[in-house]
Structure formats: C-alpha cells, structure tokens
Scaffold this motif. Structure first.
Motif, PDB file in Angstrom:
ATOM      1  N   ARG A 222       0.819  -1.212   0.000  1.00  0.00           N
ATOM      2  CA  ARG A 222       0.000   0.000   0.000  1.00  0.00           C
ATOM      3  C   ARG A 222       0.853   1.263   0.000  1.00  0.00           C
ATOM      4  O   ARG A 222       0.456   2.292  -0.568  1.00  0.00           O
ATOM      5  CB  ARG A 222      -0.944  -0.010   1.202  1.00  0.00           C
ATOM      6  N   THR A 275      -4.107  -1.062  -8.397  1.00  0.00           N
ATOM      7  CA  THR A 275      -5.013  -2.204  -8.214  1.00  0.00           C
ATOM      8  C   THR A 275      -4.232  -3.492  -7.997  1.00  0.00           C
ATOM      9  O   THR A 275      -4.563  -4.305  -7.112  1.00  0.00           O
ATOM     10  CB  THR A 275      -5.923  -2.358  -9.451  1.00  0.00           C
ATOM     11  N   LEU A 278      -2.738  -3.531  -4.455  1.00  0.00           N
ATOM     12  CA  LEU A 278      -3.729  -3.777  -3.408  1.00  0.00           C
ATOM     13  C   LEU A 278      -4.164  -5.243  -3.398  1.00  0.00           C
ATOM     14  O   LEU A 278      -4.435  -5.814  -2.329  1.00  0.00           O
ATOM     15  CB  LEU A 278      -4.931  -2.848  -3.589  1.00  0.00           C
ATOM     16  N   GLU A 281      -1.483  -6.992  -1.637  1.00  0.00           N
ATOM     17  CA  GLU A 281      -1.604  -6.762  -0.201  1.00  0.00           C
ATOM     18  C   GLU A 281      -2.583  -7.751   0.429  1.00  0.00           C
ATOM     19  O   GLU A 281      -2.320  -8.296   1.521  1.00  0.00           O
ATOM     20  CB  GLU A 281      -2.076  -5.333   0.053  1.00  0.00           C
ATOM     21  N   GLN A 282      -3.690  -8.016  -0.255  1.00  0.00           N
ATOM     22  CA  GLN A 282      -4.665  -8.985   0.250  1.00  0.00           C
ATOM     23  C   GLN A 282      -4.054 -10.381   0.364  1.00  0.00           C
ATOM     24  O   GLN A 282      -4.283 -11.098   1.326  1.00  0.00           O
ATOM     25  CB  GLN A 282      -5.886  -9.017  -0.665  1.00  0.00           C
TER      26      GLN A 282
END
Length: 289
Positions: A222, A275, A278, A281-282
């Motif tokens: 992030r 995108t 992120l 990151e998940q």
C-alpha cells in the motif's frame, strides 16, 4: 517467467527490426551483415555505457552517506534485505518527483532520486520506491531497458539518415547497389514508430514485476501504491523534461500523455498498478493468518 519470455521476445523483435531495416535499405547480403553488426554494436555499447549515459542525461550527482545519510541508509538496508551489493546513490537536481535505477548488473548499478521526491514522500513511501528500483536491478531490467533504448535510437537514427539521403541525394541512387525503394520508404515512415512501440511495450512489461518485487521486499504494497498516486499527481504539475528515450527508466511517466493511449505510454496506467498492489496486499495479509 511469462514476463521474462515476453521481454526477450520484444528485444528480439527490436533487434530483428534493425537488421531488417538494413537489409531493405542497403539490400542483399551486405545489408544483412551491416544490420547484424549494428545490432551487435548497439547492444555491446548499452552493456558498458548505459549507466553513464542515463546519469548524465538526468544530471544526477553522486552522494555519499555523509551527504545524504537517511537516503543512503535506506538504500543500504533494502539492498541487504535483497541480498545484493549496495548500488551507488545519486540525487537529480530537479523538483520533479521521480526516481530510476541503471547499470548492467547488481555489481555495477546505481539508484537515483530527484530532490523533489525526497521532499514530498514520507519514509515508508520512499522506501517502496527504492525497493521498486532495486527490483529493477535484481531483474536486470536496467540493462534490458538500456539495450531497448539504444537499439530504438539506432533505428531512428538510421531512418533519419535515409530521410536525408532521399531529400539531398536520392536521385543518384543506383539500383545495382541494392536496396529496395519500398523498403526505404517504409523505413522512413514506419521504422521509428515501430521501434518506439516495442521499446515502450518492454518498459510496461517490467513495471508490474518491479512493483510486485517492491511489495515483497518491504512487506508494504500500500505504501508504494500511495507513492505512485502522489508521484503521478506531481508529474502533471512539474514534468521532468529530458530525452524521451530514457523515459522508461523512471518509476512514473514524467510527462502527462494519457491522450496518447497505452500503446505510446512508457508505463502501465497508475490505476492498474495500484489495483495490482492492493490485490497483492490482500494475498500477503491472507498468508499472514
């Protein structure tokens, strides 16, 4: 691996284009040999001189740990984490916020950041940018991009020379010397465009990999996502005006050119990069649990 294969294919296409141009313009086996020679020379030149040229183009100045302790320690820490030698550190005297890496391998690499990026990014975002550039070094993207820029430049130069010959001496050309009139015309009109498209495609291919490498190196996707958004907004206000051939080296487009479309962009759309970060990151969060 898919990105690496795609990059290799694009580089091969770029060198093949240079050889084909020589064949069409000069004609016969002589043109083919000259084209192969040009491709070899430009690639060899890129191997040894690309870092010096890039640093000179952006007027980057070397800095020591004493002169920029925070920046130097950050590069040193991330380099240890990545298990590569600490690259040379440079600062570009510009208020534009940007950064790039250059060099043929991790043992002969450099990382450069502008004064502007040091002024606007908080520490975690700057760390994400530095990790992105170190990933380019690890993946040898710095050499790949330099070779692409040099070969594309050779193609454009050859096309320009042909154009001059058409204007100032085209009528004296002897058909017995070889060469194809249609090939000459296509060279002048299409070769530089094709070379640019291939070069930019190579650059876009490598950016997603470098973003992912940065996320894994810092553990904070992030932060890089925020940095990219901040850098894009700043680039629109204060563009970094320099040789367009070196645009792919930068972490973000230095010139606002969205109207040209993705085909003529040296980087993927920032929204797509954010995108992807992120999503990564998940995945990292899921693994942590």
């Amino acid at each position: 691996m898919t990105n690496q294969l795609r990059t290799a294919a694009l580089l091969a296409a770029l060198s093949g284009l240079l050889i084909a141009i020589s064949y069409w313009v000069i004609g016969g086996s002589s043109g083919l040999i000259i084209g192969i020679g040009l491709a070899a020379v430009t690639n060899l030149f890129s191997w040894y001189q690309s870092d010096k040229i890039a640093l000179a183009v952006y007027r980057a100045q070397p800095v020591s740990e004493r002169e920029a302790p925070g920046l130097y320690r950050m590069v040193e820490k991330l380099s240890r984490r990545a298990n590569i030698p600490t690259p040379r550190v440079y600062i570009v005297p510009s208020q534009t916020a940007n950064a790039f890496a250059t060099g043929r391998d991790p043992e002969n690499a450099a990382v450069a950041v502008t004064e502007g990026i040091l002024n606007i990014l908080p520490e975690d975002e700057l760390e994400g940018v530095i990790a992105h550039e170190l990933t380019h070094i690890i993946n040898r993207d710095t050499l790949t991009q330099a070779v692409a820029a040099t070969v594309a430049g050779a193609i454009s130069f050859l096309a320009q020379m042909v154009s001059y010959s058409l204007w100032f001496g085209g009528g004296s050309r002897n058909d017995n010397r070889g060469g194809n009139p249609l090939g000459v015309l296509l060279t002048v009109m299409l070769a530089p465009l094709a070379a640019t498209i291939i070069q930019l495609a190579i650059s876009r291919t490598r950016e997603f990999s470098a973003d992912a490498g940065s996320a894994k190196l810092t553990g904070n996707p992030r932060a890089l996502a925020r940095a990219l958004q901040r850098l894009e907004a700043t680039a629109k206000q204060i563009p970094l005006n320099t040789n367009p051939a070196f645009e792919p080296l930068l972490i973000i487009n230095s010139i606002s050119g969205q109207f040209l479309g993705n085909l003529f962009s040296s980087h993927p759309a920032t929204e797509a990069r954010v995108t992807a970060l992120l999503k990564l990151e998940q995945k990292l969060t899921t693994k942590a649990y």
